[in-house]
Motif scaffolding. Structure first.
Motif, PDB file in Angstrom:
ATOM      1  N   GLN A  66       7.444  30.743 -17.321  1.00 26.19           N
ATOM      2  CA  GLN A  66       7.527  32.178 -17.099  1.00 26.19           C
ATOM      3  C   GLN A  66       6.353  32.911 -17.727  1.00 26.19           C
ATOM      4  O   GLN A  66       5.889  33.927 -17.212  1.00 26.19           O
ATOM      5  CB  GLN A  66       8.851  32.720 -17.674  1.00 26.19           C
ATOM      6  N   PHE A  67       5.842  32.346 -18.821  1.00 29.00           N
ATOM      7  CA  PHE A  67       4.722  32.944 -19.539  1.00 29.00           C
ATOM      8  C   PHE A  67       3.493  33.073 -18.631  1.00 29.00           C
ATOM      9  O   PHE A  67       2.907  34.154 -18.492  1.00 29.00           O
ATOM     10  CB  PHE A  67       4.404  32.086 -20.769  1.00 29.00           C
ATOM     11  N   LEU A  68       3.109  31.981 -17.982  1.00 29.90           N
ATOM     12  CA  LEU A  68       1.954  32.004 -17.086  1.00 29.90           C
ATOM     13  C   LEU A  68       2.235  32.813 -15.833  1.00 29.90           C
ATOM     14  O   LEU A  68       1.352  33.511 -15.321  1.00 29.90           O
ATOM     15  CB  LEU A  68       1.556  30.578 -16.707  1.00 29.90           C
ATOM     16  N   ASN A  69       3.454  32.729 -15.342  1.00 29.76           N
ATOM     17  CA  ASN A  69       3.828  33.483 -14.138  1.00 29.76           C
ATOM     18  C   ASN A  69       3.758  34.992 -14.383  1.00 29.76           C
ATOM     19  O   ASN A  69       3.358  35.761 -13.499  1.00 29.76           O
ATOM     20  CB  ASN A  69       5.235  33.085 -13.692  1.00 29.76           C
ATOM     21  N   ASP A  70       4.142  35.420 -15.592  1.00 29.35           N
ATOM     22  CA  ASP A  70       4.075  36.842 -15.944  1.00 29.35           C
ATOM     23  C   ASP A  70       2.628  37.325 -15.983  1.00 29.35           C
ATOM     24  O   ASP A  70       2.321  38.444 -15.537  1.00 29.35           O
ATOM     25  CB  ASP A  70       4.741  37.084 -17.304  1.00 29.35           C
ATOM     26  N   ILE A  71       1.733  36.491 -16.516  1.00 34.32           N
ATOM     27  CA  ILE A  71       0.312  36.853 -16.566  1.00 34.32           C
ATOM     28  C   ILE A  71      -0.246  37.008 -15.158  1.00 34.32           C
ATOM     29  O   ILE A  71      -0.955  37.973 -14.856  1.00 34.32           O
ATOM     30  CB  ILE A  71      -0.494  35.790 -17.346  1.00 34.32           C
ATOM     31  N   LEU A  72       0.104  36.074 -14.285  1.00 33.85           N
ATOM     32  CA  LEU A  72      -0.358  36.144 -12.895  1.00 33.85           C
ATOM     33  C   LEU A  72       0.194  37.376 -12.202  1.00 33.85           C
ATOM     34  O   LEU A  72      -0.489  38.026 -11.400  1.00 33.85           O
ATOM     35  CB  LEU A  72       0.056  34.876 -12.142  1.00 33.85           C
ATOM     36  N   GLY A  73       1.436  37.738 -12.545  1.00 30.48           N
ATOM     37  CA  GLY A  73       2.056  38.935 -11.980  1.00 30.48           C
ATOM     38  C   GLY A  73       1.364  40.211 -12.411  1.00 30.48           C
ATOM     39  O   GLY A  73       1.317  41.185 -11.658  1.00 30.48           O
ATOM     40  N   GLU A  74       0.806  40.219 -13.622  1.00 30.45           N
ATOM     41  CA  GLU A  74       0.063  41.383 -14.101  1.00 30.45           C
ATOM     42  C   GLU A  74      -1.266  41.548 -13.356  1.00 30.45           C
ATOM     43  O   GLU A  74      -1.744  42.665 -13.164  1.00 30.45           O
ATOM     44  CB  GLU A  74      -0.204  41.238 -15.609  1.00 30.45           C
ATOM     45  N   ILE A  75      -1.839  40.435 -12.938  1.00 31.61           N
ATOM     46  CA  ILE A  75      -3.109  40.481 -12.200  1.00 31.61           C
ATOM     47  C   ILE A  75      -2.883  41.030 -10.802  1.00 31.61           C
ATOM     48  O   ILE A  75      -3.645  41.869 -10.319  1.00 31.61           O
ATOM     49  CB  ILE A  75      -3.737  39.070 -12.145  1.00 31.61           C
ATOM     50  N   VAL A  81       1.297  33.346  -5.178  1.00 32.95           N
ATOM     51  CA  VAL A  81       0.675  32.096  -5.609  1.00 32.95           C
ATOM     52  C   VAL A  81       1.505  31.480  -6.732  1.00 32.95           C
ATOM     53  O   VAL A  81       1.932  32.178  -7.651  1.00 32.95           O
ATOM     54  CB  VAL A  81      -0.776  32.340  -6.091  1.00 32.95           C
ATOM     55  N   GLU A  82       1.721  30.177  -6.658  1.00 35.25           N
ATOM     56  CA  GLU A  82       2.439  29.472  -7.718  1.00 35.25           C
ATOM     57  C   GLU A  82       1.458  29.019  -8.795  1.00 35.25           C
ATOM     58  O   GLU A  82       0.311  28.678  -8.503  1.00 35.25           O
ATOM     59  CB  GLU A  82       3.174  28.257  -7.151  1.00 35.25           C
ATOM     60  N   ILE A 124      -6.914  32.742 -15.618  1.00 40.88           N
ATOM     61  CA  ILE A 124      -6.017  32.764 -14.457  1.00 40.88           C
ATOM     62  C   ILE A 124      -6.547  33.705 -13.382  1.00 40.88           C
ATOM     63  O   ILE A 124      -6.496  33.395 -12.190  1.00 40.88           O
ATOM     64  CB  ILE A 124      -4.597  33.156 -14.904  1.00 40.88           C
ATOM     65  N   ALA A 125      -7.067  34.864 -13.798  1.00 40.48           N
ATOM     66  CA  ALA A 125      -7.634  35.820 -12.834  1.00 40.48           C
ATOM     67  C   ALA A 125      -8.835  35.209 -12.121  1.00 40.48           C
ATOM     68  O   ALA A 125      -9.032  35.435 -10.923  1.00 40.48           O
ATOM     69  CB  ALA A 125      -8.031  37.108 -13.547  1.00 40.48           C
ATOM     70  N   HIS A 126      -9.626  34.448 -12.863  1.00 40.14           N
ATOM     71  CA  HIS A 126     -10.792  33.774 -12.273  1.00 40.14           C
ATOM     72  C   HIS A 126     -10.342  32.818 -11.169  1.00 40.14           C
ATOM     73  O   HIS A 126     -10.882  32.829 -10.055  1.00 40.14           O
ATOM     74  CB  HIS A 126     -11.530  33.008 -13.370  1.00 40.14           C
ATOM     75  N   GLU A 127      -9.339  31.992 -11.457  1.00 36.09           N
ATOM     76  CA  GLU A 127      -8.851  31.023 -10.461  1.00 36.09           C
ATOM     77  C   GLU A 127      -8.156  31.741  -9.301  1.00 36.09           C
ATOM     78  O   GLU A 127      -8.293  31.325  -8.143  1.00 36.09           O
ATOM     79  CB  GLU A 127      -7.891  30.031 -11.125  1.00 36.09           C
ATOM     80  N   TYR A 128      -7.438  32.795  -9.611  1.00 32.96           N
ATOM     81  CA  TYR A 128      -6.750  33.543  -8.547  1.00 32.96           C
ATOM     82  C   TYR A 128      -7.747  34.165  -7.573  1.00 32.96           C
ATOM     83  O   TYR A 128      -7.505  34.209  -6.358  1.00 32.96           O
ATOM     84  CB  TYR A 128      -5.867  34.631  -9.169  1.00 32.96           C
ATOM     85  N   TYR A 129      -8.868  34.622  -8.100  1.00 38.73           N
ATOM     86  CA  TYR A 129      -9.895  35.230  -7.241  1.00 38.73           C
ATOM     87  C   TYR A 129     -10.453  34.205  -6.256  1.00 38.73           C
ATOM     88  O   TYR A 129     -10.757  34.544  -5.109  1.00 38.73           O
ATOM     89  CB  TYR A 129     -11.018  35.803  -8.106  1.00 38.73           C
TER      90      TYR A 129
END
Length: 244
Positions: A66-75, A81-82, A124-129
């Motif tokens: 949930q920790f990483l998922n929350d960070i991705l949700g903030e981005i 994306v999983e 995470i933002a870098h990879e999401y981009y």
């Protein structure tokens, strides 16, 4: 990805049939050879790579947190994306892999434990981009064009060059164009990495982005080479300068 898979299979089938003279189209043998190579590369990326990636994910024994998922949700609150964490193989890194034809983000356990929450957000933002902008697809299409498209272009224009100059001059020009196209491929790949850094720094600020990259460099979490002209990633030094 499914559309790309259908296209790659169709092209590969057609070029194989042309190679076997089942389909007769007036194409030079060398050009057909490079078209077949291009379709093989496209098939590998669209079908084999996601399959290998899925098997790799299974072997990594990835888990959701949930920790990483929350960070991705903030981005991006609207993304679907999983994101996973693993303590096997790529423990010191983060990357985009494929799971059932869908890109996912995987973060290594050691990397997560080495960074603060804001620093992790940068990674995470870098990879999401990369996922958001389809950078992986752009890189493979660029590579296919350089390895197959450029030779076809050179084979097409070489008779005209020979008629204007000489065989030796044509070979020199062809060599320079071919090498230059490969260099451009890696230049554009590195630019995509720099644009991903700029996107990520917009969420955490330049100071945090610089600190994150410095940690990656000091702890050797990202492998670096002194000479990176033919590398997909620029040096950490160049990435820091880009952010500043």
């Amino acid at each position: 990805m499914r559309i790309l898979q259908l296209i790659s299979i169709s092209l590969l089938t057609m070029f194989i049939l042309m190679k076997l003279n089942v389909i007769n189209i007036n194409l030079k043998y060398n050009i057909l050879h490079y078209l077949l190579n291009a379709s093989l590369l496209l098939t590998f990326f669209s079908i084999i790579f996601p399959l290998v990636s899925y098997i790799k994910l299974k072997r990594m024994d990835v888990n959701k947190t949930q920790f990483l998922n929350d960070i991705l949700g903030e981005i991006d609150p609207n993304q679907n994306v999983e994101i996973f964490i693993t303590d096997k193989f790529m423990k010191n890194n983060a990357a985009v892999l494929y799971r059932r034809n869908q890109p996912v983000i995987v973060c290594g356990d050691d990397l997560v434990n080495s960074l603060s929450r804001e620093q992790l957000k940068f990674i995470i933002a870098h990879e999401y981009y990369h996922i958001k902008k389809n950078h992986m697809l752009k890189n493979i299409l660029s590579f296919i064009f350089v390895s197959a498209g450029v030779p076809i272009l050179l084979l097409t224009i070489s008779p005209y060059l020979i008629s204007l100059t000489s065989l030796f001059t044509t070979l020199i020009i062809s060599f320079i164009l071919y090498v230059s196209s490969f260099i451009l491929h890696f230049v554009f790949s590195q630019r995509r990495e720099l644009s991903a850094d700029r996107f990520a720094s917009s969420f955490v600020g330049k100071k945090c982005a610089k600190e994150t990259l410095s940690i990656l460099q000091k702890q050797k979490l990202v492998p670096e080479k002194s000479y990176n002209l033919f590398e997909t990633h620029p040096s950490i030094k160049k990435r820091i300068e880009n952010i500043i």
